[in-house]
Design a protein around this motif. Structure first.
Motif, PDB file in Angstrom:
ATOM      1  N   ALA A 123       0.836  -1.203   0.000  1.00  0.00           N
ATOM      2  CA  ALA A 123       0.000   0.000   0.000  1.00  0.00           C
ATOM      3  C   ALA A 123       0.872   1.255   0.000  1.00  0.00           C
ATOM      4  O   ALA A 123       1.859   1.342   0.718  1.00  0.00           O
ATOM      5  CB  ALA A 123      -0.904   0.005   1.220  1.00  0.00           C
ATOM      6  N   VAL A 124       0.487   2.213  -0.839  1.00  0.00           N
ATOM      7  CA  VAL A 124       1.141   3.517  -0.904  1.00  0.00           C
ATOM      8  C   VAL A 124       0.083   4.555  -0.550  1.00  0.00           C
ATOM      9  O   VAL A 124      -1.008   4.561  -1.137  1.00  0.00           O
ATOM     10  CB  VAL A 124       1.714   3.778  -2.324  1.00  0.00           C
ATOM     11  CG1 VAL A 124       2.311   5.174  -2.407  1.00  0.00           C
ATOM     12  CG2 VAL A 124       2.727   2.727  -2.691  1.00  0.00           C
ATOM     13  N   GLN A 125       0.402   5.417   0.404  1.00  0.00           N
ATOM     14  CA  GLN A 125      -0.554   6.411   0.869  1.00  0.00           C
ATOM     15  C   GLN A 125      -0.950   7.374  -0.254  1.00  0.00           C
ATOM     16  O   GLN A 125      -0.098   7.815  -1.034  1.00  0.00           O
ATOM     17  CB  GLN A 125       0.054   7.214   2.024  1.00  0.00           C
ATOM     18  CG  GLN A 125       0.251   6.409   3.284  1.00  0.00           C
ATOM     19  CD  GLN A 125      -1.072   6.101   3.972  1.00  0.00           C
ATOM     20  OE1 GLN A 125      -2.066   6.795   3.814  1.00  0.00           O
ATOM     21  NE2 GLN A 125      -1.074   5.029   4.747  1.00  0.00           N
ATOM     22  N   ASN A 126      -2.232   7.697  -0.356  1.00  0.00           N
ATOM     23  CA  ASN A 126      -2.779   8.692  -1.278  1.00  0.00           C
ATOM     24  C   ASN A 126      -2.434   8.428  -2.742  1.00  0.00           C
ATOM     25  O   ASN A 126      -2.231   9.358  -3.513  1.00  0.00           O
ATOM     26  CB  ASN A 126      -2.318  10.101  -0.890  1.00  0.00           C
ATOM     27  CG  ASN A 126      -2.882  10.521   0.436  1.00  0.00           C
ATOM     28  OD1 ASN A 126      -3.979  10.100   0.807  1.00  0.00           O
ATOM     29  ND2 ASN A 126      -2.142  11.325   1.164  1.00  0.00           N
ATOM     30  N   SER A 127      -2.346   7.188  -3.153  1.00  0.00           N
ATOM     31  CA  SER A 127      -2.041   6.911  -4.555  1.00  0.00           C
ATOM     32  C   SER A 127      -3.301   6.896  -5.415  1.00  0.00           C
ATOM     33  O   SER A 127      -3.229   7.114  -6.619  1.00  0.00           O
ATOM     34  CB  SER A 127      -1.327   5.566  -4.692  1.00  0.00           C
ATOM     35  OG  SER A 127      -2.208   4.512  -4.368  1.00  0.00           O
ATOM     36  N   GLY A 128      -4.447   6.625  -4.808  1.00  0.00           N
ATOM     37  CA  GLY A 128      -5.693   6.587  -5.554  1.00  0.00           C
ATOM     38  C   GLY A 128      -5.866   5.329  -6.379  1.00  0.00           C
ATOM     39  O   GLY A 128      -6.753   5.252  -7.220  1.00  0.00           O
ATOM     40  N   LEU A 129      -5.023   4.325  -6.165  1.00  0.00           N
ATOM     41  CA  LEU A 129      -5.086   3.075  -6.913  1.00  0.00           C
ATOM     42  C   LEU A 129      -5.522   1.945  -5.992  1.00  0.00           C
ATOM     43  O   LEU A 129      -5.172   1.932  -4.808  1.00  0.00           O
ATOM     44  CB  LEU A 129      -3.713   2.726  -7.502  1.00  0.00           C
ATOM     45  CG  LEU A 129      -3.127   3.735  -8.483  1.00  0.00           C
ATOM     46  CD1 LEU A 129      -1.703   3.344  -8.839  1.00  0.00           C
ATOM     47  CD2 LEU A 129      -3.979   3.794  -9.728  1.00  0.00           C
ATOM     48  N   PRO A 130      -6.274   0.978  -6.528  1.00  0.00           N
ATOM     49  CA  PRO A 130      -6.585  -0.195  -5.702  1.00  0.00           C
ATOM     50  C   PRO A 130      -5.314  -0.995  -5.449  1.00  0.00           C
ATOM     51  O   PRO A 130      -4.569  -1.309  -6.375  1.00  0.00           O
ATOM     52  CB  PRO A 130      -7.585  -0.977  -6.547  1.00  0.00           C
ATOM     53  CG  PRO A 130      -7.412  -0.476  -7.932  1.00  0.00           C
ATOM     54  CD  PRO A 130      -6.883   0.910  -7.835  1.00  0.00           C
ATOM     55  N   GLN A 131      -5.061  -1.303  -4.176  1.00  0.00           N
ATOM     56  CA  GLN A 131      -3.836  -2.008  -3.791  1.00  0.00           C
ATOM     57  C   GLN A 131      -4.180  -3.142  -2.859  1.00  0.00           C
ATOM     58  O   GLN A 131      -5.311  -3.320  -2.465  1.00  0.00           O
ATOM     59  CB  GLN A 131      -2.866  -1.026  -3.134  1.00  0.00           C
ATOM     60  CG  GLN A 131      -2.439   0.079  -4.047  1.00  0.00           C
ATOM     61  CD  GLN A 131      -1.756   1.211  -3.305  1.00  0.00           C
ATOM     62  OE1 GLN A 131      -1.824   1.293  -2.086  1.00  0.00           O
ATOM     63  NE2 GLN A 131      -1.115   2.091  -4.042  1.00  0.00           N
TER      64      GLN A 131
END
Length: 166
Positions: A123-131
């Motif tokens: 997970a990457v914070q504030n990426s806006g991608l489903p992870q």
């Protein structure tokens, strides 16, 4: 008139069972190393070769036998052992003008006990991608023309490209 001169029409084709003395169905379940297993190399009815059997590549990873001849089943020898690979994949981006491709980092987990694969994206914070989990743990088939085989430990090497459902 010889049988090979007849056209292959119903009722005119030669009987393949003529001259055979073995018509029994072979046993396909055996005990090996005190474990119940399926005999993959079992002949078909009457001792003929079954279609799709006798593959030259192993169906799953195997644990080599010890020097004294004893061996351990793979699910027991590789219990709770996992290979972890840092990998990436490239996806096309059609929504934005400033980028055409996006590179995403993933972790590929290969479970040695049953040749299953799991793909997780950290997970990457504030990426806006489903992870998270991109591919649940299961056996992954190889791409065509080898789609009847699954990935084994021999297919995962550092620096080697693999294709999963692509």
């Amino acid at each position: 008139m010889a049988a090979y001169n007849l056209p292959l029409l119903p009722g005119l084709s030669p009987n393949t069972q003529l001259g055979k003395s073995r018509h029994h169905k072979p046993q396909g379940l055996v005990f090996q190393n005190e474990q119940r297993t399926v005999l993959l190399e079992a002949p078909g009815i009457g001792g003929t070769q079954r279609t799709g059997s006798a593959s030259s590549t192993p169906k799953s990873s195997s644990y080599p036998a010890a020097a004294d001849g004893s061996s351990v089943p793979a699910w027991l020898a590789f219990d709770r052992q996992v290979l972890r690979f840092e990998a990436y994949f490239q996806e096309a981006v059609a929504e934005r003008r400033d980028e055409s491709n996006r590179v995403r980092a993933v972790k590929i987990l290969f479970y040695l006990e049953d040749d299953t694969v799991q793909v997780i994206e950290p997970a990457v914070q504030n990426s806006g991608l489903p992870q998270g989990t991109l591919l649940r743990r299961h056996r992954v088939p190889k791409p065509a023309p080898n789609d009847d085989q699954f990935y084994t430990v021999d297919d995962f090497n550092v620096g080697k490209d693999i294709t999963i459902y692509g």
